[in-house]
Design a protein around this motif. Sequence first.
Motif, PDB file in Angstrom:
ATOM      1  N   GLN A 105      56.536 -37.832  36.630  1.00  0.00           N
ATOM      2  CA  GLN A 105      57.505 -38.532  37.457  1.00  0.00           C
ATOM      3  C   GLN A 105      57.225 -40.028  37.539  1.00  0.00           C
ATOM      4  O   GLN A 105      58.042 -40.781  38.043  1.00  0.00           O
ATOM      5  CB  GLN A 105      57.498 -37.952  38.877  1.00  0.00           C
ATOM      6  N   VAL A 106      56.058 -40.444  37.059  1.00  0.00           N
ATOM      7  CA  VAL A 106      55.655 -41.830  37.208  1.00  0.00           C
ATOM      8  C   VAL A 106      56.376 -42.684  36.181  1.00  0.00           C
ATOM      9  O   VAL A 106      56.358 -42.385  34.994  1.00  0.00           O
ATOM     10  CB  VAL A 106      54.125 -41.966  37.028  1.00  0.00           C
ATOM     11  N   THR A 107      57.024 -43.739  36.631  1.00  0.00           N
ATOM     12  CA  THR A 107      57.679 -44.652  35.702  1.00  0.00           C
ATOM     13  C   THR A 107      56.798 -45.842  35.395  1.00  0.00           C
ATOM     14  O   THR A 107      56.865 -46.412  34.324  1.00  0.00           O
ATOM     15  CB  THR A 107      59.014 -45.155  36.283  1.00  0.00           C
ATOM     16  N   GLY A 108      55.953 -46.258  36.341  1.00  0.00           N
ATOM     17  CA  GLY A 108      55.006 -47.340  36.079  1.00  0.00           C
ATOM     18  C   GLY A 108      55.547 -48.699  36.447  1.00  0.00           C
ATOM     19  O   GLY A 108      56.654 -49.060  36.112  1.00  0.00           O
ATOM     20  N   ALA A 109      54.721 -49.461  37.160  1.00  0.00           N
ATOM     21  CA  ALA A 109      55.062 -50.839  37.436  1.00  0.00           C
ATOM     22  C   ALA A 109      54.583 -51.684  36.277  1.00  0.00           C
ATOM     23  O   ALA A 109      53.571 -51.399  35.663  1.00  0.00           O
ATOM     24  CB  ALA A 109      54.384 -51.290  38.732  1.00  0.00           C
ATOM     25  N   THR A 110      55.307 -52.725  35.934  1.00  0.00           N
ATOM     26  CA  THR A 110      54.921 -53.546  34.801  1.00  0.00           C
ATOM     27  C   THR A 110      54.687 -54.970  35.234  1.00  0.00           C
ATOM     28  O   THR A 110      55.280 -55.454  36.195  1.00  0.00           O
ATOM     29  CB  THR A 110      55.998 -53.533  33.702  1.00  0.00           C
ATOM     30  N   THR A 111      53.762 -55.627  34.532  1.00  0.00           N
ATOM     31  CA  THR A 111      53.473 -57.023  34.771  1.00  0.00           C
ATOM     32  C   THR A 111      54.220 -57.859  33.748  1.00  0.00           C
ATOM     33  O   THR A 111      54.140 -57.603  32.563  1.00  0.00           O
ATOM     34  CB  THR A 111      51.962 -57.281  34.659  1.00  0.00           C
ATOM     35  N   GLY A 112      54.919 -58.880  34.195  1.00  0.00           N
ATOM     36  CA  GLY A 112      55.631 -59.742  33.267  1.00  0.00           C
ATOM     37  C   GLY A 112      56.763 -59.028  32.575  1.00  0.00           C
ATOM     38  O   GLY A 112      56.966 -59.173  31.375  1.00  0.00           O
ATOM     39  N   ARG A 113      57.558 -58.249  33.313  1.00  0.00           N
ATOM     40  CA  ARG A 113      58.591 -57.435  32.693  1.00  0.00           C
ATOM     41  C   ARG A 113      59.637 -58.279  31.996  1.00  0.00           C
ATOM     42  O   ARG A 113      60.147 -57.885  30.957  1.00  0.00           O
ATOM     43  CB  ARG A 113      59.242 -56.549  33.761  1.00  0.00           C
ATOM     44  N   LEU A 115      41.787 -58.486  26.952  1.00  0.00           N
ATOM     45  CA  LEU A 115      42.986 -57.688  27.183  1.00  0.00           C
ATOM     46  C   LEU A 115      42.698 -56.592  28.204  1.00  0.00           C
ATOM     47  O   LEU A 115      41.750 -55.821  28.044  1.00  0.00           O
ATOM     48  CB  LEU A 115      43.455 -57.069  25.865  1.00  0.00           C
ATOM     49  N   VAL A 116      43.526 -56.533  29.239  1.00  0.00           N
ATOM     50  CA  VAL A 116      43.433 -55.498  30.266  1.00  0.00           C
ATOM     51  C   VAL A 116      44.736 -54.702  30.244  1.00  0.00           C
ATOM     52  O   VAL A 116      45.826 -55.282  30.278  1.00  0.00           O
ATOM     53  CB  VAL A 116      43.195 -56.098  31.667  1.00  0.00           C
ATOM     54  N   ILE A 117      44.599 -53.383  30.170  1.00  0.00           N
ATOM     55  CA  ILE A 117      45.761 -52.505  30.024  1.00  0.00           C
ATOM     56  C   ILE A 117      45.718 -51.427  31.090  1.00  0.00           C
ATOM     57  O   ILE A 117      44.676 -50.791  31.302  1.00  0.00           O
ATOM     58  CB  ILE A 117      45.786 -51.852  28.626  1.00  0.00           C
ATOM     59  N   ALA A 118      46.835 -51.209  31.757  1.00  0.00           N
ATOM     60  CA  ALA A 118      46.926 -50.159  32.769  1.00  0.00           C
ATOM     61  C   ALA A 118      47.465 -48.873  32.161  1.00  0.00           C
ATOM     62  O   ALA A 118      48.363 -48.898  31.326  1.00  0.00           O
ATOM     63  CB  ALA A 118      47.841 -50.602  33.915  1.00  0.00           C
ATOM     64  N   GLY A 119      46.891 -47.773  32.600  1.00  0.00           N
ATOM     65  CA  GLY A 119      47.419 -46.445  32.316  1.00  0.00           C
ATOM     66  C   GLY A 119      47.815 -45.824  33.642  1.00  0.00           C
ATOM     67  O   GLY A 119      47.050 -45.100  34.263  1.00  0.00           O
ATOM     68  N   TYR A 120      49.018 -46.127  34.075  1.00  0.00           N
ATOM     69  CA  TYR A 120      49.437 -45.835  35.453  1.00  0.00           C
ATOM     70  C   TYR A 120      49.500 -44.341  35.753  1.00  0.00           C
ATOM     71  O   TYR A 120      49.373 -43.926  36.906  1.00  0.00           O
ATOM     72  CB  TYR A 120      50.804 -46.487  35.676  1.00  0.00           C
ATOM     73  N   GLY A 121      49.672 -43.515  34.713  1.00  0.00           N
ATOM     74  CA  GLY A 121      49.852 -42.082  34.954  1.00  0.00           C
ATOM     75  C   GLY A 121      48.632 -41.231  34.658  1.00  0.00           C
ATOM     76  O   GLY A 121      48.745 -40.005  34.640  1.00  0.00           O
ATOM     77  N   ARG A 122      47.475 -41.831  34.424  1.00  0.00           N
ATOM     78  CA  ARG A 122      46.276 -41.049  34.082  1.00  0.00           C
ATOM     79  C   ARG A 122      45.909 -40.116  35.237  1.00  0.00           C
ATOM     80  O   ARG A 122      45.908 -40.517  36.401  1.00  0.00           O
ATOM     81  CB  ARG A 122      45.100 -41.977  33.813  1.00  0.00           C
ATOM     82  N   GLY A 170      40.586 -39.917  48.752  1.00  0.00           N
ATOM     83  CA  GLY A 170      41.911 -39.692  49.316  1.00  0.00           C
ATOM     84  C   GLY A 170      42.980 -39.857  48.245  1.00  0.00           C
ATOM     85  O   GLY A 170      42.731 -39.728  47.057  1.00  0.00           O
ATOM     86  N   PHE A 171      44.207 -40.140  48.690  1.00  0.00           N
ATOM     87  CA  PHE A 171      45.337 -40.296  47.779  1.00  0.00           C
ATOM     88  C   PHE A 171      45.403 -41.745  47.306  1.00  0.00           C
ATOM     89  O   PHE A 171      45.803 -42.612  48.065  1.00  0.00           O
ATOM     90  CB  PHE A 171      46.642 -39.916  48.482  1.00  0.00           C
ATOM     91  N   TRP A 172      45.002 -41.959  46.061  1.00  0.00           N
ATOM     92  CA  TRP A 172      45.012 -43.314  45.553  1.00  0.00           C
ATOM     93  C   TRP A 172      45.638 -43.359  44.162  1.00  0.00           C
ATOM     94  O   TRP A 172      45.401 -42.493  43.330  1.00  0.00           O
ATOM     95  CB  TRP A 172      43.578 -43.889  45.454  1.00  0.00           C
ATOM     96  N   ARG A 173      46.421 -44.401  43.934  1.00  0.00           N
ATOM     97  CA  ARG A 173      46.855 -44.759  42.590  1.00  0.00           C
ATOM     98  C   ARG A 173      46.225 -46.089  42.256  1.00  0.00           C
ATOM     99  O   ARG A 173      46.331 -47.035  43.040  1.00  0.00           O
ATOM    100  CB  ARG A 173      48.371 -44.904  42.519  1.00  0.00           C
ATOM    101  N   ILE A 174      45.593 -46.183  41.121  1.00  0.00           N
ATOM    102  CA  ILE A 174      45.132 -47.480  40.669  1.00  0.00           C
ATOM    103  C   ILE A 174      45.980 -47.915  39.492  1.00  0.00           C
ATOM    104  O   ILE A 174      46.662 -47.110  38.865  1.00  0.00           O
ATOM    105  CB  ILE A 174      43.621 -47.480  40.300  1.00  0.00           C
ATOM    106  N   ALA A 175      45.969 -49.213  39.240  1.00  0.00           N
ATOM    107  CA  ALA A 175      46.722 -49.794  38.129  1.00  0.00           C
ATOM    108  C   ALA A 175      48.217 -49.820  38.387  1.00  0.00           C
ATOM    109  O   ALA A 175      49.011 -49.874  37.446  1.00  0.00           O
ATOM    110  CB  ALA A 175      46.446 -49.065  36.811  1.00  0.00           C
TER     111      ALA A 175
END
Length: 249
Positions: free
Chosen positions: A37-45, A193-200, A239-244
Amino acid sequence: MRRRTLAGIGSLAAGAVAAGSAVALTLTDEPRVSAAQVTGATTGRSAKPGDFDGDHRADLVVKRYRPGGTGQISVLYGGKGGLGAPVTFSKETPGVPGQGSASDRFGDSLAVGDLDGDGFAEVVAGAAGTRLGKTERAGAVTVLYGTRKGLTAKGARSVDLSLAGAPARPQKHELFGSSVLVQDLNGDGTGDLVIAGYGRTYPDLPSSIGAVYYFPGGKGGPLLKGAFAITPRTLNVKGFWRIAETLMP
């Protein structure tokens, strides 16, 4: 919903990055949702400035929205009369690795910086919906290199977790590349380079989601040697955390 921002990637990685500038990671304590269900936030869209041809004038890279079509980015070069005509790149451009699709989200996240130390800015285009083999929406990013003649598809690289030496393996619906950032984090004068994997997701940490991956810059661009992952365990969050969710310089 609470948000927490952690700065200082060096301390998060137990000193693996030192003497450089910091990057901030935003964490949210939203209840966990299915990674599908995660769509992901993007930087510099939408757009990012940079000097891709070394003429000391700002150029601009922008995401081109094509409903139902493969993702595209366009570069507009700065000149005496302002910005010039757009030059477009996609996974269909000769030299760009991978095969484009409407679902791979090429260019949804953008970052700009000199990753190989040659004085020309590179463009990093995230494609978080990329399928890797049988792994759906694993995600990948494409690096396009700057030259004296401008941005080129020649020598373009794909960075993803299927590469030998990557700090993790691809995961379904991870959305690797949902957010990207170029910043000199180790103080060597070359962008990293730093890359997010929002749905891991993590079987042993069912209430946490997300990861951040660090690839040092160097000759040839982002390097696998020295790459590492930042996970909820690295951050010691409970607890309930999302990183990235977002990456900020």
